[in-house]
Design a protein around this motif. Structure first.
Motif, PDB file in Angstrom:
ATOM      1  N   UNK A  86      60.600  43.851 -54.917  1.00 47.02           N
ATOM      2  CA  UNK A  86      59.344  43.799 -54.171  1.00 47.02           C
ATOM      3  C   UNK A  86      59.043  45.145 -53.518  1.00 47.02           C
ATOM      4  N   UNK A  87      60.066  45.768 -52.918  1.00 45.94           N
ATOM      5  CA  UNK A  87      59.880  47.077 -52.280  1.00 45.94           C
ATOM      6  C   UNK A  87      59.439  48.110 -53.308  1.00 45.94           C
ATOM      7  N   UNK A  88      60.060  48.091 -54.478  1.00 47.86           N
ATOM      8  CA  UNK A  88      59.702  49.063 -55.511  1.00 47.86           C
ATOM      9  C   UNK A  88      58.243  48.896 -55.938  1.00 47.86           C
ATOM     10  N   UNK A  89      57.850  47.671 -56.201  1.00 50.72           N
ATOM     11  CA  UNK A  89      56.477  47.431 -56.659  1.00 50.72           C
ATOM     12  C   UNK A  89      55.466  47.790 -55.577  1.00 50.72           C
ATOM     13  N   UNK A  90      55.735  47.370 -54.343  1.00 47.94           N
ATOM     14  CA  UNK A  90      54.786  47.620 -53.262  1.00 47.94           C
ATOM     15  C   UNK A  90      54.700  49.111 -52.935  1.00 47.94           C
ATOM     16  N   UNK A  91      55.831  49.809 -52.939  1.00 49.66           N
ATOM     17  CA  UNK A  91      55.830  51.231 -52.609  1.00 49.66           C
ATOM     18  C   UNK A  91      55.093  52.035 -53.676  1.00 49.66           C
ATOM     19  N   UNK A  92      55.296  51.691 -54.930  1.00 48.38           N
ATOM     20  CA  UNK A  92      54.564  52.381 -56.000  1.00 48.38           C
ATOM     21  C   UNK A  92      53.061  52.187 -55.851  1.00 48.38           C
ATOM     22  N   UNK A  93      52.659  50.968 -55.491  1.00 48.55           N
ATOM     23  CA  UNK A  93      51.230  50.706 -55.305  1.00 48.55           C
ATOM     24  C   UNK A  93      50.695  51.431 -54.073  1.00 48.55           C
ATOM     25  N   UNK A  94      51.484  51.454 -52.991  1.00 45.29           N
ATOM     26  CA  UNK A  94      51.034  52.064 -51.733  1.00 45.29           C
ATOM     27  C   UNK A  94      50.904  53.575 -51.834  1.00 45.29           C
ATOM     28  N   UNK A  95      51.727  54.193 -52.667  1.00 44.13           N
ATOM     29  CA  UNK A  95      51.717  55.653 -52.765  1.00 44.13           C
ATOM     30  C   UNK A  95      50.824  56.160 -53.897  1.00 44.13           C
ATOM     31  N   UNK A  96      50.202  55.261 -54.604  1.00 40.82           N
ATOM     32  CA  UNK A  96      49.292  55.689 -55.671  1.00 40.82           C
ATOM     33  C   UNK A  96      48.125  56.458 -55.047  1.00 40.82           C
ATOM     34  N   UNK A  97      47.896  57.648 -55.521  1.00 43.92           N
ATOM     35  CA  UNK A  97      46.834  58.484 -54.956  1.00 43.92           C
ATOM     36  C   UNK A  97      47.314  59.412 -53.865  1.00 43.92           C
ATOM     37  N   UNK A  98      48.539  59.229 -53.362  1.00 45.83           N
ATOM     38  CA  UNK A  98      49.120  60.150 -52.377  1.00 45.83           C
ATOM     39  C   UNK A  98      49.658  61.356 -53.143  1.00 45.83           C
ATOM     40  N   UNK A  99      49.200  62.530 -52.806  1.00 44.76           N
ATOM     41  CA  UNK A  99      49.514  63.708 -53.605  1.00 44.76           C
ATOM     42  C   UNK A  99      50.579  64.616 -53.007  1.00 44.76           C
ATOM     43  N   UNK A 100      50.764  64.552 -51.697  1.00 41.74           N
ATOM     44  CA  UNK A 100      51.801  65.404 -51.112  1.00 41.74           C
ATOM     45  C   UNK A 100      52.398  64.751 -49.880  1.00 41.74           C
ATOM     46  N   UNK A 101      53.516  65.300 -49.443  1.00 43.65           N
ATOM     47  CA  UNK A 101      54.274  64.696 -48.345  1.00 43.65           C
ATOM     48  C   UNK A 101      53.520  64.732 -47.022  1.00 43.65           C
ATOM     49  N   UNK A 102      52.635  65.685 -46.869  1.00 45.16           N
ATOM     50  CA  UNK A 102      51.889  65.779 -45.608  1.00 45.16           C
ATOM     51  C   UNK A 102      51.045  64.531 -45.379  1.00 45.16           C
ATOM     52  N   UNK A 103      50.565  63.910 -46.445  1.00 42.27           N
ATOM     53  CA  UNK A 103      49.755  62.699 -46.311  1.00 42.27           C
ATOM     54  C   UNK A 103      50.580  61.521 -45.829  1.00 42.27           C
ATOM     55  N   UNK A 104      51.864  61.525 -46.134  1.00 42.65           N
ATOM     56  CA  UNK A 104      52.744  60.440 -45.686  1.00 42.65           C
ATOM     57  C   UNK A 104      52.807  60.416 -44.163  1.00 42.65           C
TER      58      UNK A 104
END
Length: 386
Positions: free
Chosen positions: A259-277
């Motif tokens: 579940x963590x893997x699937x959700x994290x992949x979906x949540x980070x889609x479109x995030x391009x660099x670490x500063x956005x995190x």
């Protein structure tokens, strides 16, 4: 697995509090590998082997301690980090170190120290983790602490997310080496935090069943556990019950990790660099909303049935008494701490009381019990509840 562009890069670390102190001749390791190794080789990490996870001073050697829990968190964290292309060494370092600030007897000990320090800022185990690693554990000749990288310290400081009102200990350390407390930490730190949840949710079930504090029929009132159990019975209908229960725990862990893997992949889609995190409005690595709700229900169940079990509560009260007795003994006669700690005892408050709390917080369960027996002749009743 290819490396994600969102992974922390040890070659671009924001550095250490005390620069220019690394001995690069000690093996070809990245900054985060060095951090992990410093943690593993520390005295504070070794002491975790005799600190309470769920059961205080357990007689059986099959129950988890803070050390075995931390190792299990690291295993889960590495699996998730590898699958997501994150830095495994940073994730592992965070997982291994996250509980180093716990005093003896777990939350019972923490409550006792927090009450003792009411007029001096209180006690918080997460802030104590940073205090231990940055100031108290000092094996090097050139600086205080382990001098870990900024990314490790940031991840530990924000184990539960951004910190708006830091505890005094964390505030002091942040003033010396700013950790951007108001922002989200790296994905590696977020993975370490959810790996901690996965580990203790499921391994506490294992220990609770083994100790007889939890009953399978009660667990099966949670529909998501009942679903897992039916699958275990379908696949292994003739296996002994104890093996089926361990398969249940493994299945739960796998379910949560996926579940963590699937959700994290979906949540980070479109995030391009670490500063956005860092400036996100939420954690990007973690449970899906549905899993988060299920995990909250499981935690509520565990508090009701295990953590606040009458025998657990009675043992916690005795453990609290041990810490109170030690506190009173060292305040009355600091020489009982031994010359190294007594000779460096500050004269003024709040530093004096905080120094004594540092000493007590570093103890293992057994060492604390031995000191109470030495000072008072006996500990307050049997502290082993399993």
């Amino acid at each position: 697995m290819s490396r994600s562009p969102l992974a922390a890069d040890p070659a671009r670390s924001r550095g250490r509090e005390f620069p220019g102190t690394s001995d690069e001749t000690r093996g070809p390791r990245s900054a985060f590998q060095r951090d992990r190794d410093r943690i593993i080789h520390s005295i504070a990490f070794r002491r975790l082997r005799s600190k309470t996870q769920v059961f205080v001073a357990p007689e059986g050697d099959h129950y988890r301690t803070r050390l075995t829990h931390s190792l299990e968190v690291a295993q889960i964290g590495r699996v998730i980090a590898r699958a997501l292309g994150l830095d495994e060494d940073l994730t592992e370092a965070l997982c291994l170190a996250h509980d180093i600030g716990h005093p003896p007897f777990g939350h019972a000990g923490e409550d006792a120290l927090d009450n003792a320090l009411t007029e001096h800022g209180g006690f918080d185990h997460n802030a104590q983790t940073l205090r231990t690693l940055m100031r108290l554990e000092s094996p090097y000749c050139t600086h205080e602490g382990l001098n870990l990288s900024w990314e490790v310290l940031e991840g530990l400081a924000k184990h539960n997310g951004p910190v708006e009102a830091p505890h005094w200990a964390l505030a002091e350390l942040d003033a010396a080496f700013p950790l951007d407390l108001g922002t989200w930490p790296s994905l590696e730190a977020q993975v370490a935090a959810v790996a901690d949840d996965i580990a203790y949710d499921n391994h506490d079930i294992d220990d609770g069943l083994r100790a007889g504090f939890l009953e399978l029929d009660d667990l099966l009132t949670l529909d998501f556990i009942a679903d897992q159990w039916r699958e275990v019975e379908r696949r292994f209908p003739h296996a002994p019950r104890d093996r089926q229960l361990r398969e249940l725990v493994r299945g739960q862990i796998g379910w949560m990790v996926n579940d963590v893997l699937a959700h994290t992949r979906a949540s980070t889609k479109g995030i391009e660099d670490r500063a956005q995190i860092a400036v996100s409005d939420r954690a990007l690595a973690g449970f899906s909303p549905a899993m988060h709700a299920a995990e909250r229900r499981l935690k509520a169940f565990m508090y009701a049935k295990l953590y606040y079990h009458p025998e657990q509560t009675a043992t916690a009260e005795k453990a609290n008494t041990v810490i109170v007795q030690l506190w009173d003994a060292y305040c009355e006669d600091p020489s009982r701490m031994g010359s190294r700690w007594a000779d460096s005892l500050p004269a003024e408050e709040p530093h004096r009381s905080r120094h004594i709390a540092d000493y007590i917080a570093g103890m293992s369960d057994q060492y604390a019990l031995e000191r109470v027996r030495e000072f008072f002749g006996d500990a307050p009743g049997d502290l082993s509840n399993v």
